[in-house]
Design a protein around this motif. Sequence first.
Motif, PDB file in Angstrom:
ATOM      1  N   LEU A 124      27.574  62.786  70.388  1.00 43.23           N
ATOM      2  CA  LEU A 124      27.119  64.194  70.256  1.00 43.23           C
ATOM      3  C   LEU A 124      25.533  63.930  70.319  1.00 43.23           C
ATOM      4  CD1 LEU A 124      29.304  66.120  67.725  1.00 43.23           C
ATOM      5  CD2 LEU A 124      29.259  66.236  70.250  1.00 43.23           C
ATOM      6  N   SER A 125      24.942  62.920  69.750  1.00 41.26           N
ATOM      7  CA  SER A 125      23.761  62.954  69.455  1.00 41.26           C
ATOM      8  C   SER A 125      22.841  63.062  70.959  1.00 41.26           C
ATOM      9  CB  SER A 125      23.055  61.474  69.134  1.00 41.26           C
ATOM     10  OG  SER A 125      23.677  60.461  69.952  1.00 41.26           O
ATOM     11  N   TYR A 127      23.472  65.235  73.112  1.00 38.01           N
ATOM     12  CA  TYR A 127      23.334  66.725  73.438  1.00 38.01           C
ATOM     13  C   TYR A 127      22.855  67.660  72.431  1.00 38.01           C
ATOM     14  CZ  TYR A 127      26.361  64.263  76.614  1.00 38.01           C
ATOM     15  OH  TYR A 127      26.808  63.329  77.786  1.00 38.01           O
ATOM     16  N   TYR A 128      22.932  67.298  71.137  1.00 41.03           N
ATOM     17  CA  TYR A 128      22.308  67.938  70.010  1.00 41.03           C
ATOM     18  C   TYR A 128      21.456  67.178  69.115  1.00 41.03           C
ATOM     19  CZ  TYR A 128      26.806  70.642  70.829  1.00 41.03           C
ATOM     20  OH  TYR A 128      27.970  71.290  71.337  1.00 41.03           O
ATOM     21  N   ASP A 129      20.650  67.890  68.300  1.00 42.50           N
ATOM     22  CA  ASP A 129      19.939  67.393  67.358  1.00 42.50           C
ATOM     23  C   ASP A 129      20.305  67.552  66.053  1.00 42.50           C
ATOM     24  OD1 ASP A 129      17.771  66.344  69.227  1.00 42.50           O
ATOM     25  OD2 ASP A 129      16.920  68.552  69.247  1.00 42.50           O
ATOM     26  N   ILE A 148      22.722  71.423  63.061  1.00 43.41           N
ATOM     27  CA  ILE A 148      23.125  70.595  64.628  1.00 43.41           C
ATOM     28  C   ILE A 148      22.826  71.715  65.524  1.00 43.41           C
ATOM     29  CG2 ILE A 148      25.088  69.790  65.844  1.00 43.41           C
ATOM     30  CD1 ILE A 148      26.490  69.263  63.317  1.00 43.41           C
ATOM     31  N   LEU A 149      21.749  71.134  66.188  1.00 38.25           N
ATOM     32  CA  LEU A 149      21.159  72.060  67.151  1.00 38.25           C
ATOM     33  C   LEU A 149      21.337  71.754  68.665  1.00 38.25           C
ATOM     34  CD1 LEU A 149      17.589  72.947  65.572  1.00 38.25           C
ATOM     35  CD2 LEU A 149      19.494  74.553  66.347  1.00 38.25           C
ATOM     36  N   PRO A 150      21.729  72.587  69.572  1.00 41.36           N
ATOM     37  CA  PRO A 150      21.882  71.962  71.038  1.00 41.36           C
ATOM     38  C   PRO A 150      20.530  71.951  71.479  1.00 41.36           C
ATOM     39  CG  PRO A 150      22.266  74.369  71.031  1.00 41.36           C
ATOM     40  CD  PRO A 150      22.361  73.895  69.403  1.00 41.36           C
ATOM     41  N   LYS A 151      20.627  70.846  72.481  1.00 34.34           N
ATOM     42  CA  LYS A 151      19.322  70.419  73.351  1.00 34.34           C
ATOM     43  C   LYS A 151      19.046  71.472  74.412  1.00 34.34           C
ATOM     44  CE  LYS A 151      19.198  65.838  71.567  1.00 34.34           C
ATOM     45  NZ  LYS A 151      19.180  64.502  71.985  1.00 34.34           N
ATOM     46  N   ARG A 155      25.117  76.513  74.494  1.00 33.93           N
ATOM     47  CA  ARG A 155      26.095  76.269  73.528  1.00 33.93           C
ATOM     48  C   ARG A 155      25.704  76.679  72.154  1.00 33.93           C
ATOM     49  NH1 ARG A 155      27.176  70.469  75.406  1.00 33.93           N
ATOM     50  NH2 ARG A 155      25.324  70.318  76.652  1.00 33.93           N
ATOM     51  N   GLN A 157      25.155  76.590  67.682  1.00 31.55           N
ATOM     52  CA  GLN A 157      24.743  75.597  66.682  1.00 31.55           C
ATOM     53  C   GLN A 157      25.729  75.638  65.474  1.00 31.55           C
ATOM     54  OE1 GLN A 157      21.065  76.898  64.690  1.00 31.55           O
ATOM     55  NE2 GLN A 157      21.253  78.965  65.972  1.00 31.55           N
ATOM     56  N   ARG A 177      22.672  81.511  69.301  1.00 33.51           N
ATOM     57  CA  ARG A 177      21.527  81.271  69.169  1.00 33.51           C
ATOM     58  C   ARG A 177      20.585  82.070  68.331  1.00 33.51           C
ATOM     59  NH1 ARG A 177      20.540  75.984  71.302  1.00 33.51           N
ATOM     60  NH2 ARG A 177      18.325  76.981  71.977  1.00 33.51           N
TER      61      ARG A 177
END
Length: 320
Positions: A124-125, A127-129, A148-151, A155, A157, A177
Amino acid sequence: MLQRSQKLTALFFTFFISLFSLAQEKTAPRQLLENMRKANEQLDYEIAFVQTTPVNMESLRYRHVNQNGKIYAQLITLDNAPQEIVQRGNIISYFQPNYQVFSLQGSQIVDNLPSIMWSNFDLLSNYYDFINIGRNRVADRIVQTIRILPKDDFRYQYLVFIDEQSNLLLRSDMLDREGNLLDQFRVVNLHINEGLDDLPHYLNNITFPPLISRVEPSEVTNIPFSWNPEWLPKGFKLINKMLNQDKENQIESLLYSDGLFSFTLYCGHSIIPNIPENAWKQGSTTFYSETKENKEFTFIGQLPLSTAKRIVQDIRYLSK
């Protein structure tokens, strides 16, 4: 009376000072998430929780025991008609009124439980922060809160609230979002290592219903479909293919997941040829369908409508 009120105020102030501590006390978010995954797999615990969407709320109880590496688990509804899902090792069985009972192979019960509980955070890291935004309080316990924020913009959060003592997940909020709540898992009562000795004995004495065979991941490419999505958000992989056929229709389906969110694409004969596009949402689930050459393609899953629409519109028939 004034002296007592002053003491209570001081205690209240001291509690919240300790609760919302300084930034330097924050634990690395990646480590917190890894600790959560291990705790959910390894601990013996019982939780009562509510699952809330904009249109519905359910109350459930989940019990989990790890006995020498073998998982025993039970998920039951607490309101209305009783429904039960049980796990013994890698067999998961469903007992629901008005439906035929059945079993599936699986590593955990996923119904009504957030997939984040068992996610692969190395994957997941990409595609997500992961961001630690500090302490909070859930079910009268102190928790660490991770965003957990998508890059990308394709998608949703998550906010996850992890118990500082046990590392168990006590709450998760799925947000769009704009920050609107789509789905919430929230524990209201938690017991660890209490009253769970009877669960393995109970499940070992259940006659599990017949096992439904599923297509293994290594076999999915052996099912020939004449169509395929040309675009997907980064990280989404094909998990399974299914082919259901009856006298009137044949339905083909593709299941995709990025390890946190999932969706399924369906293809079948359209009842009304050349119908316009149809789209609607129910909580965190998006439904979108279009007709192409008298075949109806339908998206059902946990992604924004704009993403679902792009995926379906980029489906192409394979050249023969």
